[in-house]
Design a protein around this motif. Structure first.
Motif, PDB file in Angstrom:
ATOM      1  N   GLY A  89       0.819  -1.210   0.000  1.00  0.00           N
ATOM      2  CA  GLY A  89       0.000   0.000   0.000  1.00  0.00           C
ATOM      3  C   GLY A  89       0.852   1.258   0.000  1.00  0.00           C
ATOM      4  N   GLU A  90       1.910   1.253   0.791  1.00  0.00           N
ATOM      5  CA  GLU A  90       2.824   2.402   0.831  1.00  0.00           C
ATOM      6  C   GLU A  90       3.517   2.594  -0.511  1.00  0.00           C
ATOM      7  OE1 GLU A  90       3.918   1.732   5.575  1.00  0.00           O
ATOM      8  OE2 GLU A  90       5.380   1.183   4.027  1.00  0.00           O
ATOM      9  N   ASN A 103       1.064   3.908  -3.141  1.00  0.00           N
ATOM     10  CA  ASN A 103       0.849   5.348  -2.935  1.00  0.00           C
ATOM     11  C   ASN A 103       2.014   6.157  -3.486  1.00  0.00           C
ATOM     12  OD1 ASN A 103      -1.694   5.977  -1.704  1.00  0.00           O
ATOM     13  ND2 ASN A 103      -1.007   4.820   0.071  1.00  0.00           N
ATOM     14  N   GLU A 162      -8.521   3.835  -2.808  1.00  0.00           N
ATOM     15  CA  GLU A 162      -8.583   2.681  -1.900  1.00  0.00           C
ATOM     16  C   GLU A 162      -7.614   1.616  -2.389  1.00  0.00           C
ATOM     17  OE1 GLU A 162      -9.466   1.392   1.537  1.00  0.00           O
ATOM     18  OE2 GLU A 162     -10.714   3.029   0.843  1.00  0.00           O
ATOM     19  N   PHE A 163      -7.011   0.914  -1.432  1.00  0.00           N
ATOM     20  CA  PHE A 163      -6.104  -0.179  -1.746  1.00  0.00           C
ATOM     21  C   PHE A 163      -6.310  -1.262  -0.702  1.00  0.00           C
ATOM     22  CE2 PHE A 163      -2.193  -2.524  -1.029  1.00  0.00           C
ATOM     23  CZ  PHE A 163      -1.876  -2.931  -2.310  1.00  0.00           C
ATOM     24  N   ASN A 164      -6.412  -2.519  -1.146  1.00  0.00           N
ATOM     25  CA  ASN A 164      -6.556  -3.642  -0.240  1.00  0.00           C
ATOM     26  C   ASN A 164      -6.260  -4.917  -1.021  1.00  0.00           C
ATOM     27  OD1 ASN A 164      -7.014  -5.091   2.092  1.00  0.00           O
ATOM     28  ND2 ASN A 164      -9.060  -4.282   2.445  1.00  0.00           N
ATOM     29  N   VAL A 185      -4.304  -8.083  -5.234  1.00  0.00           N
ATOM     30  CA  VAL A 185      -4.618  -6.780  -4.637  1.00  0.00           C
ATOM     31  C   VAL A 185      -5.599  -6.038  -5.535  1.00  0.00           C
ATOM     32  CG1 VAL A 185      -2.429  -6.554  -3.394  1.00  0.00           C
ATOM     33  CG2 VAL A 185      -2.642  -5.583  -5.691  1.00  0.00           C
ATOM     34  N   LEU A 216      -6.828  -2.073  -6.441  1.00  0.00           N
ATOM     35  CA  LEU A 216      -6.449  -0.671  -6.366  1.00  0.00           C
ATOM     36  C   LEU A 216      -7.519   0.153  -7.065  1.00  0.00           C
ATOM     37  CD1 LEU A 216      -4.483   1.715  -5.905  1.00  0.00           C
ATOM     38  CD2 LEU A 216      -3.323   1.027  -8.015  1.00  0.00           C
TER      39      LEU A 216
END
Length: 139
Positions: free
Chosen positions: A21-22, A25, A37-39, A45, A47
Motif C-alpha cells: 500500500g505504501e 501510494n 482505496e487499496f486492499n 490486490v 487498487l
C-alpha cells in the motif's frame, strides 16, 4: 485495477500488504494519480485510483508492477524465496483494469475495503509445492 501474484501463489502477508500500500501510494503520486482505496488478499490486490485522461495506463501499470515487485522482493526476500525459490518474480504478467461509470466510487471503495485480509494470515501458513504436470499418461 486487480493484480494477481505469479501462479496465483498465496504469498502476500498482512505486513507485505501494508508495505505494498505504501509503495502503491508512492508510485501513484509520482504518476499524478490519486489512490482512493487499496486492499488485497494473499494472492491479489485491488487498487481504486483516479488518473488524468492523457495518462497511458499500460505504462503506469508496468511501472507500478516493476517498482512494487522489486521493492517487495528485496524487503521480504525470505518469504518470497519460500514460494518462488530463486525466480525473480512476484506479479502475474496479466492484470485487470476497468473504468467505472455504472456504479459510484463509494460502492467500489466499499468492495475494496471488504477484501478478506484475514485469509492472508491463514494462507501464509500453507507451504506451496513446486509446480508439476498433472497430465495423466495416455494409454
Amino acid at each position: 485495477m486487480v493484480l494477481t501474484t505469479k501462479y496465483r501463489r498465496k504469498v502476500i502477508t498482512p505486513i507485505m500488504l501494508i508495505r505494498l500500500g505504501e509503495l502503491v501510494n508512492h508510485i501513484s503520486q509520482k504518476w499524478g494519480c490519486e489512490v482512493i482505496e487499496f486492499n488485497g488478499e494473499s494472492d491479489h490486490v485491488h487498487l481504486l485510483f483516479r488518473y488524468y485522461p492523457q495518462m497511458q495506463l499500460s505504462k503506469f501499470v508496468n511501472a507500478l508492477k516493476s517498482y512494487t515487485s522489486q521493492q517487495i522482493r528485496s524487503c521480504f526476500l525470505t518469504e518470497i524465496k519460500r514460494v518462488y525459490w530463486d525466480k525473480p518474480v512476484f506479479w502475474n504478467s496479466a492484470y485487470f483494469i476497468a473504468s467505472c461509470g455504472g456504479v459510484t466510487v463509494e460502492v467500489l471503495k466499499q468492495y475494496v475495503q471488504n477484501q478478506d485480509s484475514a485469509t492472508c494470515v491463514q494462507d501464509q501458513l500453507a507451504i506451496p509445492h513446486p509446480p508439476h504436470s498433472s497430465r495423466q499418461p495416455s494409454g
